[in-house]
Design a protein around this motif. Structure first.
Motif, PDB file in Angstrom:
ATOM      1  N   ILE A 153      21.510  74.236  33.249  1.00  0.00           N
ATOM      2  CA  ILE A 153      20.592  73.698  34.256  1.00  0.00           C
ATOM      3  C   ILE A 153      21.234  73.754  35.641  1.00  0.00           C
ATOM      4  N   LYS A 154      22.525  73.405  35.731  1.00  0.00           N
ATOM      5  CA  LYS A 154      23.226  73.458  37.020  1.00  0.00           C
ATOM      6  C   LYS A 154      23.287  74.886  37.543  1.00  0.00           C
ATOM      7  N   ALA A 155      23.574  75.839  36.664  1.00  0.00           N
ATOM      8  CA  ALA A 155      23.639  77.236  37.085  1.00  0.00           C
ATOM      9  C   ALA A 155      22.266  77.727  37.542  1.00  0.00           C
ATOM     10  N   PHE A 156      21.222  77.291  36.862  1.00  0.00           N
ATOM     11  CA  PHE A 156      19.859  77.673  37.241  1.00  0.00           C
ATOM     12  C   PHE A 156      19.511  77.121  38.616  1.00  0.00           C
ATOM     13  N   LYS A 157      19.831  75.852  38.863  1.00  0.00           N
ATOM     14  CA  LYS A 157      19.547  75.242  40.164  1.00  0.00           C
ATOM     15  C   LYS A 157      20.326  75.934  41.272  1.00  0.00           C
ATOM     16  N   GLY A 165      21.384  79.051  41.268  1.00  0.00           N
ATOM     17  CA  GLY A 165      20.762  80.357  41.468  1.00  0.00           C
ATOM     18  C   GLY A 165      19.465  80.261  42.252  1.00  0.00           C
ATOM     19  N   MET A 166      18.680  79.229  42.005  1.00  0.00           N
ATOM     20  CA  MET A 166      17.431  79.050  42.741  1.00  0.00           C
ATOM     21  C   MET A 166      17.701  78.722  44.201  1.00  0.00           C
ATOM     22  N   SER A 167      18.741  77.942  44.491  1.00  0.00           N
ATOM     23  CA  SER A 167      19.028  77.593  45.878  1.00  0.00           C
ATOM     24  C   SER A 167      19.582  78.804  46.628  1.00  0.00           C
ATOM     25  N   GLU A 168      20.295  79.699  45.958  1.00  0.00           N
ATOM     26  CA  GLU A 168      20.794  80.906  46.601  1.00  0.00           C
ATOM     27  C   GLU A 168      19.663  81.872  46.916  1.00  0.00           C
ATOM     28  N   ASP A 169      18.598  81.856  46.137  1.00  0.00           N
ATOM     29  CA  ASP A 169      17.463  82.746  46.390  1.00  0.00           C
ATOM     30  C   ASP A 169      16.671  82.315  47.607  1.00  0.00           C
ATOM     31  N   ASP A 170      16.780  81.054  48.016  1.00  0.00           N
ATOM     32  CA  ASP A 170      16.025  80.558  49.156  1.00  0.00           C
ATOM     33  C   ASP A 170      16.562  81.079  50.479  1.00  0.00           C
TER      34      ASP A 170
END
Length: 80
Positions: free
Chosen positions: A36-40, A42-47
């Motif tokens: 879950i931490k890695a997913f979050k 990754g999502m913040s880097e895509d922004d």
């Protein structure tokens, strides 16, 4: 019939703990938390907006139509 009571969930929980053991369950929950931490992350880097990639050298193009010398010599050959 068909209803699930608190006793049902306690029995199911005990069976799961007996089958998997406490160590495996905590390891599995730790792995889920890491995912879950890695997913979050990754999502913040895509922004962040992507920077356009600049090539190291400028792109060289060949202009085929402007002032290209042609080597087609026209000669008139009359037969006859």
């Amino acid at each position: 019939m068909g209803g699930t009571s608190i006793w049902h969930w306690i029995v199911v929980g005990l069976i799961v703990v007996l089958l998997f053991g406490r160590g495996k369950i905590s390891d599995m929950m730790g792995d889920v938390a890491k995912g879950i931490k890695a997913f979050k992350k990754g999502m913040s880097e895509d922004d962040t907006p992507a920077k356009p990639v600049q090539p190291a050298e400028p792109v060289r193009t060949i202009d085929h139509q402007a002032g290209a010398p042609t080597s087609t010599a026209t000669t008139d050959h009359k037969v006859g």
